[in-house]
Design a protein around this motif. Structure first.
Motif, short mmCIF file in Angstrom:
data_model
loop_
_atom_site.label_atom_id
_atom_site.label_comp_id
_atom_site.label_asym_id
_atom_site.label_seq_id
_atom_site.Cartn_x
_atom_site.Cartn_y
_atom_site.Cartn_z
N ASP A 175 76.96 -46.29 -19.65
CA ASP A 175 77.02 -45.14 -20.52
C ASP A 175 76.09 -43.94 -19.86
O ASP A 175 74.91 -44.36 -19.73
N VAL A 176 76.51 -42.66 -19.54
CA VAL A 176 75.91 -41.79 -18.81
C VAL A 176 75.29 -40.65 -19.93
O VAL A 176 74.41 -40.06 -19.79
N LEU A 177 76.24 -40.40 -21.06
CA LEU A 177 76.12 -39.52 -22.03
C LEU A 177 76.48 -40.30 -23.16
O LEU A 177 77.47 -40.90 -23.37
N ASN A 178 75.33 -40.11 -24.10
CA ASN A 178 75.43 -40.95 -25.34
C ASN A 178 75.57 -40.22 -26.48
O ASN A 178 74.82 -40.53 -27.84
N GLY A 179 76.56 -39.23 -26.71
CA GLY A 179 76.61 -38.59 -27.97
C GLY A 179 75.68 -37.11 -27.94
O GLY A 179 74.97 -37.07 -28.80
N ILE A 180 76.04 -36.21 -27.01
CA ILE A 180 75.39 -34.83 -26.93
C ILE A 180 75.98 -34.17 -27.97
O ILE A 180 77.41 -33.86 -27.85
N ASN A 181 75.02 -33.29 -28.84
CA ASN A 181 75.44 -32.28 -29.53
C ASN A 181 74.70 -31.12 -29.38
O ASN A 181 73.46 -31.08 -29.24
N LEU A 182 75.41 -29.95 -29.07
CA LEU A 182 74.61 -28.78 -28.62
C LEU A 182 75.70 -27.47 -28.96
O LEU A 182 76.70 -27.45 -28.55
N GLU A 183 74.87 -26.32 -29.44
CA GLU A 183 75.57 -25.12 -29.79
C GLU A 183 74.83 -24.10 -28.79
O GLU A 183 73.73 -24.05 -29.10
N VAL A 184 75.55 -23.53 -28.05
CA VAL A 184 75.03 -22.61 -27.23
C VAL A 184 75.32 -21.04 -27.70
O VAL A 184 76.68 -20.95 -27.65
N TYR A 185 74.52 -19.97 -27.69
CA TYR A 185 74.84 -18.92 -28.15
C TYR A 185 74.88 -17.69 -27.02
O TYR A 185 74.30 -17.92 -26.17
N ARG A 186 75.56 -16.54 -27.26
CA ARG A 186 75.67 -15.56 -26.50
C ARG A 186 74.13 -15.07 -25.96
O ARG A 186 73.30 -14.68 -27.16
N GLN A 239 72.24 -8.42 -21.33
CA GLN A 239 73.44 -7.91 -21.42
C GLN A 239 74.63 -8.56 -22.29
O GLN A 239 75.78 -8.46 -22.35
N GLY A 240 74.02 -9.95 -22.76
CA GLY A 240 74.96 -10.76 -23.27
C GLY A 240 75.65 -11.97 -22.54
O GLY A 240 76.42 -12.69 -23.10
N LYS A 241 75.17 -12.19 -21.43
CA LYS A 241 75.92 -13.19 -20.63
C LYS A 241 74.79 -14.41 -21.05
O LYS A 241 73.68 -14.56 -21.29
N THR A 242 75.49 -15.72 -20.96
CA THR A 242 75.04 -16.83 -21.13
C THR A 242 74.86 -17.60 -19.98
O THR A 242 75.62 -17.82 -19.15
N ILE A 243 73.59 -18.27 -19.96
CA ILE A 243 73.24 -18.88 -18.59
C ILE A 243 72.91 -20.41 -18.97
O ILE A 243 71.76 -20.64 -19.50
#
Length: 259
Positions: A15-26, A181-185
């Motif tokens: 197992d490399v990822l075990n249930g990632i929950n993520l919300e990313v915004y502008r 300027q609203g870019k997401t990085i």
């Protein structure tokens, strides 16, 4: 801009990822950090559509990437940690080629590429072959190639590798201006002081799970540690760095024979 819902990934029953929950915004600059093998690069490659076979849902610009076409990639920029680059091409040829892949008009791509290289003090090598470039010069070409088409979502994996101090300052200020300027990085690096300074949100991945998520001040308050490096060491359970360093030095200098 980006949503990960119960993201899971395994390689050869590991197992490399075990249930990632993520919300990313502008407009956010996400510092995505973690020890080697934590799953950072795997997460990036899944979001970029480079890796299949994952579980869960990945939505970019509101669309499930598993069921949508690849047009969402036209609005994404990417600097990989270890990038292959066409050495036999000139900077002009390579960047124009990349621009056209993203649907840009050839002349517009070439003009914009030259202007960007000029700002990075590389205008004089616009028509030179990349094979003659130093590591830092190649890295600047890769950074320019990720921004040429004016993307809305930018993934950077160790983007400062090989850059001099002046270029690092330019990149840091540039990322802040792009976010304004609203870019997401999405910024992944092991250089903790840079992540601490440029990120307005830090996500720490440990053993394929999110161990911390918040601003640097949030993380500092939770852990009572002074620097991001100290927070990182505390949350990853690594507190033996001084003793390990002492042992390495003793081996190098031969003192272990007397200890």
């Amino acid at each position: 801009m980006l949503s990960l819902q119960n993201l899971r990934m395994s390689y050869s029953d590991k197992d490399v990822l075990n249930g990632i929950n993520l919300e990313v915004y502008r407009g956010q600059i996400i510092g995505y950090i973690g020890p080697n093998g934590a799953g950072k690069s795997t997460t990036l490659k899944i979001m970029l559509g480079l890796v299949d076979g994952y579980g869960g849902v990945v939505e970019i610009f509101g669309k499930n990437i598993a069921s949508s076409d690849v047009t969402y990639k036209q609005k994404i920029g990417y600097v990989p940690e270890n990038a292959e680059i066409y050495d036999n091409l000139t900077a002009a040829e390579y960047l124009t080629f990349i621009g056209e892949l993203y649907g840009m008009d050839r002349e517009i791509a070439e003009t914009k590429a030259w202007s960007l290289l000029e700002e990075f003090d590389m205008g004089e090598v616009f028509h030179s072959r990349i094979s003659s470039f130093s590591k830092g010069m190649r890295q600047k070409v890769l950074i320019i190639s990720s921004l040429l088409h004016n993307p809305d979502l930018i993934f950077l994996d160790e983007p400062l590798s090989g850059l001099d101090a002046n270029s690092v300052m330019v990149i840091k200020d540039m990322l802040e201006a792009l976010a304004n300027q609203g870019k997401t990085i999405f910024y992944s690096s092991h250089i903790m002081d840079v992540v601490e300074k440029i990120s307005n949100r830090i996500v720490l991945l440990v053993d394929g799970e999110i161990a911390a998520d918040g601003s640097f001040d949030d993380l500092k308050e939770q852990s009572k540690a002074g620097s991001l490096e100290a927070i990182f060491n505390q949350l990853t359970g690594f507190d033996e760095h001084q003793e390990t360093a002492r042992k390495i030095v003793s081996i190098v200098t031969g003192d272990e024979q007397h200890g």
